[in-house]
Design a protein around this motif. Sequence first.
Motif, PDB file in Angstrom:
ATOM      1  N   GLN A 258      13.606   7.432   0.420  1.00 38.32           N
ATOM      2  CA  GLN A 258      12.738   7.728   1.564  1.00 38.32           C
ATOM      3  C   GLN A 258      11.754   8.812   1.179  1.00 38.32           C
ATOM      4  OE1 GLN A 258      13.290   6.638   5.074  1.00 38.32           O
ATOM      5  NE2 GLN A 258      11.298   7.571   5.428  1.00 38.32           N
ATOM      6  N   ASN A 259      10.490   8.577   1.474  1.00 37.59           N
ATOM      7  CA  ASN A 259       9.453   9.581   1.283  1.00 37.59           C
ATOM      8  C   ASN A 259       9.346  10.385   2.574  1.00 37.59           C
ATOM      9  OD1 ASN A 259       6.833  10.841   1.354  1.00 37.59           O
ATOM     10  ND2 ASN A 259       6.298   9.592  -0.420  1.00 37.59           N
ATOM     11  N   PHE A 260       9.554  11.691   2.516  1.00 40.82           N
ATOM     12  CA  PHE A 260       9.514  12.532   3.711  1.00 40.82           C
ATOM     13  C   PHE A 260       8.127  13.122   3.954  1.00 40.82           C
ATOM     14  CE2 PHE A 260      13.951  11.860   3.746  1.00 40.82           C
ATOM     15  CZ  PHE A 260      14.352  12.100   5.060  1.00 40.82           C
ATOM     16  N   THR A 261       7.132  12.600   3.257  1.00 44.05           N
ATOM     17  CA  THR A 261       5.744  12.905   3.580  1.00 44.05           C
ATOM     18  C   THR A 261       5.164  11.780   4.410  1.00 44.05           C
ATOM     19  OG1 THR A 261       5.457  14.152   1.535  1.00 44.05           O
ATOM     20  CG2 THR A 261       3.459  13.418   2.637  1.00 44.05           C
ATOM     21  N   SER A 262       5.247  10.557   3.892  1.00 45.70           N
ATOM     22  CA  SER A 262       4.632   9.405   4.548  1.00 45.70           C
ATOM     23  C   SER A 262       5.596   8.634   5.448  1.00 45.70           C
ATOM     24  CB  SER A 262       4.091   8.444   3.491  1.00 45.70           C
ATOM     25  OG  SER A 262       5.169   7.904   2.735  1.00 45.70           O
ATOM     26  N   GLY A 263       6.898   8.758   5.203  1.00 48.01           N
ATOM     27  CA  GLY A 263       7.888   8.016   5.970  1.00 48.01           C
ATOM     28  C   GLY A 263       8.224   6.657   5.397  1.00 48.01           C
ATOM     29  N   ILE A 264       7.570   6.256   4.307  1.00 47.05           N
ATOM     30  CA  ILE A 264       7.860   4.942   3.738  1.00 47.05           C
ATOM     31  C   ILE A 264       9.125   4.980   2.896  1.00 47.05           C
ATOM     32  CG2 ILE A 264       5.432   4.249   3.732  1.00 47.05           C
ATOM     33  CD1 ILE A 264       5.518   4.620   0.655  1.00 47.05           C
ATOM     34  N   GLN A 265       9.740   3.816   2.745  1.00 45.13           N
ATOM     35  CA  GLN A 265      10.863   3.650   1.842  1.00 45.13           C
ATOM     36  C   GLN A 265      10.405   2.778   0.693  1.00 45.13           C
ATOM     37  OE1 GLN A 265      14.312   2.251   3.984  1.00 45.13           O
ATOM     38  NE2 GLN A 265      14.642   4.252   4.895  1.00 45.13           N
ATOM     39  N   THR A 266      10.823   3.133  -0.492  1.00 43.80           N
ATOM     40  CA  THR A 266      10.447   2.388  -1.685  1.00 43.80           C
ATOM     41  C   THR A 266      11.575   2.487  -2.699  1.00 43.80           C
ATOM     42  OG1 THR A 266       8.665   2.013  -3.274  1.00 43.80           O
ATOM     43  CG2 THR A 266       9.245   4.299  -2.823  1.00 43.80           C
ATOM     44  N   ILE A 267      11.424   1.784  -3.812  1.00 39.07           N
ATOM     45  CA  ILE A 267      12.459   1.779  -4.844  1.00 39.07           C
ATOM     46  C   ILE A 267      11.953   2.445  -6.115  1.00 39.07           C
ATOM     47  CG2 ILE A 267      13.772  -0.200  -4.020  1.00 39.07           C
ATOM     48  CD1 ILE A 267      12.149  -1.978  -5.864  1.00 39.07           C
ATOM     49  N   TYR A 268      12.885   3.064  -6.817  1.00 41.27           N
ATOM     50  CA  TYR A 268      12.632   3.666  -8.127  1.00 41.27           C
ATOM     51  C   TYR A 268      13.793   3.313  -9.035  1.00 41.27           C
ATOM     52  CZ  TYR A 268       8.764   6.545  -6.482  1.00 41.27           C
ATOM     53  OH  TYR A 268       7.568   6.969  -5.990  1.00 41.27           O
ATOM     54  N   GLY A 269      13.553   3.389 -10.327  1.00 40.00           N
ATOM     55  CA  GLY A 269      14.614   3.185 -11.301  1.00 40.00           C
ATOM     56  C   GLY A 269      15.588   4.340 -11.285  1.00 40.00           C
ATOM     57  N   ARG A 270      16.823   4.057 -11.614  1.00 40.78           N
ATOM     58  CA  ARG A 270      17.869   5.090 -11.603  1.00 40.78           C
ATOM     59  C   ARG A 270      17.523   6.330 -12.424  1.00 40.78           C
ATOM     60  NH1 ARG A 270      23.793   2.479 -11.269  1.00 40.78           N
ATOM     61  NH2 ARG A 270      23.321   0.782  -9.849  1.00 40.78           N
ATOM     62  N   PRO A 271      16.759   6.217 -13.531  1.00 38.78           N
ATOM     63  CA  PRO A 271      16.418   7.430 -14.298  1.00 38.78           C
ATOM     64  C   PRO A 271      15.374   8.326 -13.615  1.00 38.78           C
ATOM     65  CG  PRO A 271      16.300   5.480 -15.696  1.00 38.78           C
ATOM     66  CD  PRO A 271      16.434   5.003 -14.290  1.00 38.78           C
ATOM     67  N   PHE A 272      14.637   7.804 -12.610  1.00 37.92           N
ATOM     68  CA  PHE A 272      13.634   8.615 -11.917  1.00 37.92           C
ATOM     69  C   PHE A 272      14.287   9.904 -11.433  1.00 37.92           C
ATOM     70  CE2 PHE A 272      11.561   9.937  -7.960  1.00 37.92           C
ATOM     71  CZ  PHE A 272      10.254  10.081  -8.397  1.00 37.92           C
ATOM     72  N   ARG A 273      13.558  11.002 -11.498  1.00 39.04           N
ATOM     73  CA  ARG A 273      14.110  12.293 -11.092  1.00 39.04           C
ATOM     74  C   ARG A 273      13.603  12.619  -9.692  1.00 39.04           C
ATOM     75  NH1 ARG A 273      16.670  14.232 -15.379  1.00 39.04           N
ATOM     76  NH2 ARG A 273      16.740  16.408 -14.749  1.00 39.04           N
ATOM     77  N   GLY A 274      14.514  12.507  -8.729  1.00 35.90           N
ATOM     78  CA  GLY A 274      14.164  12.740  -7.333  1.00 35.90           C
ATOM     79  C   GLY A 274      15.009  13.839  -6.713  1.00 35.90           C
ATOM     80  N   ARG A 275      14.943  13.916  -5.411  1.00 36.30           N
ATOM     81  CA  ARG A 275      15.717  14.896  -4.642  1.00 36.30           C
ATOM     82  C   ARG A 275      16.839  14.168  -3.905  1.00 36.30           C
ATOM     83  NH1 ARG A 275      12.303  19.451  -4.618  1.00 36.30           N
ATOM     84  NH2 ARG A 275      13.523  20.623  -3.117  1.00 36.30           N
ATOM     85  N   ALA A 276      17.826  14.943  -3.444  1.00 37.71           N
ATOM     86  CA  ALA A 276      18.933  14.333  -2.699  1.00 37.71           C
ATOM     87  C   ALA A 276      19.471  15.314  -1.666  1.00 37.71           C
ATOM     88  CB  ALA A 276      20.051  13.907  -3.640  1.00 37.71           C
TER      89      ALA A 276
END
Length: 123
Positions: free
Chosen positions: A96-114
């Motif tokens: 989930q993008n908490f700027t735009s509100g959209i949901q999208t997919i990324y590869g498992r190696p992507f470095r995100g927040r949780a």
Amino acid sequence: MRDYTNVRHALPAGEHYAGLILGKNNCCDHHLVLLPDEVADVPWGIARDWALACGGVLPTRRELSVLYANLHEHFQRMWYWSCETQEPRAHLVWGQNFTSGIQTIYGRPFRGRARAVRRVLVD
């Protein structure tokens, strides 16, 4: 009408009540609680393990939508991992993008927040 005030008022410091998630596909209804901490710049596997170590889990896509709608002020304006892979391509994970509100997919190696959540089953 059910009284949910006990769930809200019984939360430990730093936890936030996000709302009620209606059960689907033979799952029970549950209250969603946002746990206090977050982790940044981590791939999905580490995010998932971190959430478990916090005593919670990564949220589902539906739960992320409720968190965005009800508690967006408790999130950075960034992208956050869910627990759901994009079947049949299990190497991709929803978030989930908490700027735009959209949901999208990324590869498992992507470095995100949780953020971790816990679920309180409805009686």
